[in-house]
Design a protein around this motif. Structure first.
Motif, PDB file in Angstrom:
ATOM      1  N   LYS A 102       0.821  -1.345   0.146  1.00 40.88           N
ATOM      2  CA  LYS A 102       0.028   0.028   0.008  1.00 40.88           C
ATOM      3  C   LYS A 102       0.941   1.202   0.249  1.00 40.88           C
ATOM      4  O   LYS A 102       1.753   1.337   0.922  1.00 40.88           O
ATOM      5  CB  LYS A 102      -0.911   0.100   1.325  1.00 40.88           C
ATOM      6  CG  LYS A 102      -1.693   1.174   1.411  1.00 40.88           C
ATOM      7  CD  LYS A 102      -2.392   1.436   2.763  1.00 40.88           C
ATOM      8  CE  LYS A 102      -3.277   0.510   3.092  1.00 40.88           C
ATOM      9  NZ  LYS A 102      -4.529   0.734   2.234  1.00 40.88           N
ATOM     10  N   ASP A 103       0.498   2.302  -0.888  1.00 40.00           N
ATOM     11  CA  ASP A 103       1.389   3.409  -1.087  1.00 40.00           C
ATOM     12  C   ASP A 103       0.066   4.654  -1.096  1.00 40.00           C
ATOM     13  O   ASP A 103      -0.834   4.445  -1.712  1.00 40.00           O
ATOM     14  CB  ASP A 103       2.315   3.483  -1.971  1.00 40.00           C
ATOM     15  CG  ASP A 103       3.659   3.217  -1.620  1.00 40.00           C
ATOM     16  OD1 ASP A 103       4.125   3.652  -0.315  1.00 40.00           O
ATOM     17  OD2 ASP A 103       4.139   2.147  -2.184  1.00 40.00           O
ATOM     18  N   ALA A 104       0.340   5.526  -0.570  1.00 39.47           N
ATOM     19  CA  ALA A 104      -0.654   6.888  -0.482  1.00 39.47           C
ATOM     20  C   ALA A 104      -0.004   7.893  -1.211  1.00 39.47           C
ATOM     21  O   ALA A 104       1.296   8.114  -1.454  1.00 39.47           O
ATOM     22  CB  ALA A 104      -0.842   7.214   0.931  1.00 39.47           C
ATOM     23  N   SER A 145       4.876  -0.655  -8.736  1.00 36.88           N
ATOM     24  CA  SER A 145       6.631  -0.623  -8.618  1.00 36.88           C
ATOM     25  C   SER A 145       6.870  -1.481  -7.378  1.00 36.88           C
ATOM     26  O   SER A 145       7.939  -2.295  -7.332  1.00 36.88           O
ATOM     27  CB  SER A 145       6.981   0.793  -8.291  1.00 36.88           C
ATOM     28  OG  SER A 145       8.331   0.775  -8.406  1.00 36.88           O
ATOM     29  N   ASP A 146       6.076  -1.529  -6.222  1.00 38.45           N
ATOM     30  CA  ASP A 146       6.655  -2.437  -4.972  1.00 38.45           C
ATOM     31  C   ASP A 146       6.290  -3.489  -5.342  1.00 38.45           C
ATOM     32  O   ASP A 146       6.986  -4.662  -4.749  1.00 38.45           O
ATOM     33  CB  ASP A 146       5.738  -1.807  -3.880  1.00 38.45           C
ATOM     34  CG  ASP A 146       6.160  -0.566  -3.184  1.00 38.45           C
ATOM     35  OD1 ASP A 146       7.543  -0.669  -3.092  1.00 38.45           O
ATOM     36  OD2 ASP A 146       5.549   0.450  -2.584  1.00 38.45           O
ATOM     37  N   LEU A 147       5.131  -4.121  -6.139  1.00 36.19           N
ATOM     38  CA  LEU A 147       5.282  -5.415  -6.592  1.00 36.19           C
ATOM     39  C   LEU A 147       6.065  -6.019  -7.397  1.00 36.19           C
ATOM     40  O   LEU A 147       6.589  -7.130  -7.298  1.00 36.19           O
ATOM     41  CB  LEU A 147       3.841  -5.637  -7.384  1.00 36.19           C
ATOM     42  CG  LEU A 147       2.342  -5.290  -6.707  1.00 36.19           C
ATOM     43  CD1 LEU A 147       1.307  -5.671  -7.376  1.00 36.19           C
ATOM     44  CD2 LEU A 147       2.136  -6.350  -5.410  1.00 36.19           C
ATOM     45  N   ARG A 207      13.490 -10.259  -1.985  1.00 42.79           N
ATOM     46  CA  ARG A 207      13.306  -9.696  -0.746  1.00 42.79           C
ATOM     47  C   ARG A 207      14.660  -8.645  -0.609  1.00 42.79           C
ATOM     48  O   ARG A 207      15.435  -8.512  -1.403  1.00 42.79           O
ATOM     49  CB  ARG A 207      13.340 -10.603   0.353  1.00 42.79           C
ATOM     50  CG  ARG A 207      12.538 -11.882   0.245  1.00 42.79           C
ATOM     51  CD  ARG A 207      11.303 -11.587   1.134  1.00 42.79           C
ATOM     52  NE  ARG A 207      11.411 -11.071   2.517  1.00 42.79           N
ATOM     53  CZ  ARG A 207      11.342 -11.678   3.423  1.00 42.79           C
ATOM     54  NH1 ARG A 207      11.270 -13.146   3.305  1.00 42.79           N
ATOM     55  NH2 ARG A 207      11.874 -11.104   4.619  1.00 42.79           N
ATOM     56  N   ARG A 208      14.515  -7.612   0.535  1.00 44.62           N
ATOM     57  CA  ARG A 208      15.550  -6.627   0.730  1.00 44.62           C
ATOM     58  C   ARG A 208      16.658  -7.524   1.177  1.00 44.62           C
ATOM     59  O   ARG A 208      17.856  -6.804   1.356  1.00 44.62           O
ATOM     60  CB  ARG A 208      15.106  -5.739   1.698  1.00 44.62           C
ATOM     61  CG  ARG A 208      14.165  -4.592   0.751  1.00 44.62           C
ATOM     62  CD  ARG A 208      13.710  -3.669   1.758  1.00 44.62           C
ATOM     63  NE  ARG A 208      12.696  -2.640   0.996  1.00 44.62           N
ATOM     64  CZ  ARG A 208      11.966  -1.628   1.446  1.00 44.62           C
ATOM     65  NH1 ARG A 208      12.398  -1.277   2.717  1.00 44.62           N
ATOM     66  NH2 ARG A 208      11.328  -0.745   0.621  1.00 44.62           N
ATOM     67  N   GLY A 209      16.614  -8.588   1.917  1.00 40.07           N
ATOM     68  CA  GLY A 209      17.680  -9.041   2.915  1.00 40.07           C
ATOM     69  C   GLY A 209      18.706 -10.110   2.407  1.00 40.07           C
ATOM     70  O   GLY A 209      19.313 -10.569   3.375  1.00 40.07           O
ATOM     71  N   LEU A 215      14.775  -3.989  -4.339  1.00 39.80           N
ATOM     72  CA  LEU A 215      13.821  -3.125  -3.993  1.00 39.80           C
ATOM     73  C   LEU A 215      13.431  -2.204  -5.019  1.00 39.80           C
ATOM     74  O   LEU A 215      14.335  -1.999  -5.886  1.00 39.80           O
ATOM     75  CB  LEU A 215      14.023  -2.468  -2.544  1.00 39.80           C
ATOM     76  CG  LEU A 215      14.745  -1.231  -2.399  1.00 39.80           C
ATOM     77  CD1 LEU A 215      15.197  -0.749  -1.063  1.00 39.80           C
ATOM     78  CD2 LEU A 215      16.356  -1.317  -3.031  1.00 39.80           C
ATOM     79  N   ASP A 216      12.421  -1.325  -4.798  1.00 39.40           N
ATOM     80  CA  ASP A 216      12.477  -0.128  -5.799  1.00 39.40           C
ATOM     81  C   ASP A 216      12.723   1.139  -5.313  1.00 39.40           C
ATOM     82  O   ASP A 216      13.017   1.195  -3.974  1.00 39.40           O
ATOM     83  CB  ASP A 216      11.097  -0.034  -6.389  1.00 39.40           C
ATOM     84  CG  ASP A 216       9.880   0.259  -5.274  1.00 39.40           C
ATOM     85  OD1 ASP A 216      10.071   0.023  -4.223  1.00 39.40           O
ATOM     86  OD2 ASP A 216       9.247   1.220  -5.602  1.00 39.40           O
ATOM     87  N   VAL A 217      13.362   1.879  -6.050  1.00 40.65           N
ATOM     88  CA  VAL A 217      13.935   3.327  -5.517  1.00 40.65           C
ATOM     89  C   VAL A 217      12.903   4.480  -5.732  1.00 40.65           C
ATOM     90  O   VAL A 217      12.443   4.908  -6.752  1.00 40.65           O
ATOM     91  CB  VAL A 217      15.117   3.539  -6.635  1.00 40.65           C
ATOM     92  CG1 VAL A 217      15.741   4.883  -6.184  1.00 40.65           C
ATOM     93  CG2 VAL A 217      16.027   2.567  -6.816  1.00 40.65           C
ATOM     94  N   SER A 218      12.246   4.512  -4.474  1.00 38.31           N
ATOM     95  CA  SER A 218      11.105   5.834  -4.320  1.00 38.31           C
ATOM     96  C   SER A 218      11.741   6.914  -3.712  1.00 38.31           C
ATOM     97  O   SER A 218      11.566   7.816  -3.947  1.00 38.31           O
ATOM     98  CB  SER A 218       9.976   5.238  -3.639  1.00 38.31           C
ATOM     99  OG  SER A 218      10.365   4.728  -2.343  1.00 38.31           O
ATOM    100  N   ASP A 219      12.492   6.755  -2.539  1.00 37.07           N
ATOM    101  CA  ASP A 219      12.998   7.815  -1.745  1.00 37.07           C
ATOM    102  C   ASP A 219      14.208   8.569  -2.223  1.00 37.07           C
ATOM    103  O   ASP A 219      14.448   9.524  -2.056  1.00 37.07           O
ATOM    104  CB  ASP A 219      13.126   7.215  -0.325  1.00 37.07           C
ATOM    105  CG  ASP A 219      12.251   6.790   0.478  1.00 37.07           C
ATOM    106  OD1 ASP A 219      10.939   7.342   0.304  1.00 37.07           O
ATOM    107  OD2 ASP A 219      12.196   5.712   1.228  1.00 37.07           O
TER     108      ASP A 219
END
Ligand SMILES: Nc1ncnc2c1ncn2[C@@H]1O[C@H](COP(=O)(O)OP(=O)(O)O)[C@@H](O)[C@H]1O
Ligand SMILES: Cc1ncc(C[n+]2csc(CCOP(=O)(O)OP(=O)(O)O)c2C)c(N)n1
Ligand SMILES: [Mg+2]
Ligand SMILES: [Mg+2]
Ligand SMILES: [Mg+2]
Length: 332
Positions: free
Chosen positions: A50-52, A78-80, A152-154, A220-224
């Motif tokens: 979920k993103d807002a 993008s998160d999927l 995963r990120r890990g 991961l996706d690059v949002s920040d």
């Protein structure tokens, strides 16, 4: 007193603008029940995110409603993609501000319809409210992966290579262009349109994410911002990352700007709004990554290495460390 905004009732809006977006999903029950029903095929897992998007924070008040809707869907897709998932459906919550009239709402729904077709996804349900505050839209995207294969990120380990898809910094520059913060005449009209398009319409790397299952060790996706998001990956993986700034892929529209102002690169890798995938893979898979890049006709660039330690360290062409004022966007 003249009535402004939408003249339709809450349920008229749901019926007219949103129920048609759910017609392809039997489990959406035509948006007539309290909730939707979804079967999960045996051997698969649901992936949920979920993103807002908030006016003034994630998009501009002046942005066209269809573009806002499509950005909302795409940031979630993008998160999927980052998890290696295929899209399955979505839930939508809309908080309309007083100035949203019926036409604004319908154009928002039209944007969703357009991207539903592009990404093969449909609406499952949601919620409709009004707010005295800024427009706020929240979307929950559901995806599917074969059980146990989600990225995963890990999983990054020392010695691996760090890759990024596409180009970095275009969305940030697009926002600068839209808000008049690029030096006058610094980019051509065509380049400005390209950069603004990258801000308005991220390109969720769904095919890449799914292709990276069983290939990438972490993703991961690059949002920040690239530095901030690689920081998230490094933290969860328990490793450090060396990022080579001269290797970060820039678009033809961005490159003239960094040539004129080399210090800008540090802002492009911390600006965010990229929605590219960053991932790690063992060095001996370099050929495989190249093959995936050709197969998908999508550039994938090695930008760094995974090292023992913690945190992300940036280095310029001469090997000198570059210290960032901030790693990326944070809301607090
Ligand atoms: N309010 C919240 N409630 C529950 N989980 C949250 C909340 N905010 C963020 N998360 C979770 O924290 C993690 C990091 O969030 P975020 O930085 O927003 O990730 P992303 O950039 O992929 O959207 C994600 O797993 C997300 O689902
Ligand atoms: C009008 C406007 N100002 C600033 C930005 C920059 N910006 C706002 S939020 C954000 C980070 C991504 O948003 P977030 O809510 O953190 O999404 P997530 O990381 O959860 O995917 C960025 C780069 C923007 N997109 N639009
Ligand atoms: Mg988020
Ligand atoms: Mg993400
Ligand atoms: Mg964020």
């Amino acid at each position: 007193m003249t009535k402004t905004g939408s003249t339709s009732g809450e349920f008229d809006i749901i019926r007219q603008a949103f129920a048609p977006l759910a017609s392809a999903m039997p489990g959406a029950l035509d948006l007539l029940d309290d909730a939707a029903l979804l079967d999960v095929p045996a051997g698969e897992q649901l992936v949920l995110t979920k993103d807002a998007l908030v006016a003034g924070v994630h998009f501009l008040e002046t942005d066209a409603p269809d573009l806002v809707a499509r950005k909302l869907l795409r940031t979630n897709l993008s998160d999927l993609a980052a998890m290696g998932a295929a899209p399955a459906g979505y839930l939508l919550a809309t908080a309309w501000s007083p100035d949203c009239d019926d036409a604004w709402i319908q154009r928002f729904a039209d944007g969703l319809r357009q991207d539903q077709e592009e990404f093969g996804i449909a609406l499952l349900g949601g919620d409709t409210v009004k707010t005295p505050g800024p427009k706020t839209f929240t979307l929950t995207a559901l995806g599917r992966v074969p059980r146990g294969t989600a990225l995963r990120r890990g999983g990054a380990t020392a010695g691996e290579t760090v890759y990024v898809s596409g180009t970095i910094g275009d969305g940030f520059l697009g926002l600068m262009s839209l808000t008049g913060k690029l030096p006058a005449g610094a980019v051509s009209k065509t380049d400005a349109e390209y950069l603004e398009g990258r801000y308005h319409l991220p390109r969720p790397r769904l095919a890449l994410g799914q292709r990276l299952r069983n290939v990438a060790s972490a993703c991961l996706d690059v949002s920040d911002g690239l530095v901030a998001d690689l920081g998230h990956l490094s933290e969860v993986s328990g490793v450090g990352i060396n990022l080579y700034l001269d290797q970060v892929p820039l678009s033809d529209a961005a490159r003239p700007l960094t040539e004129a102002d080399p210090a800008l690169v540090a802002r492009l890798v911390t600006g965010g709004d990229d929605y590219e995938l960053a991932f790690t893979a063992p060095a001996d898979l370099a050929g495989e990554i190249e093959a995936i890049s050709s197969e998908l006709n999508l550039s994938i660039t090695a930008v760094g290495t995974v090292v023992e330690g913690a945190g992300v360290r940036g280095f310029d062409k001469s090997g000198a460390e570059v210290v960032f004022d901030r790693a990326g966007w944070t809301h607090f």
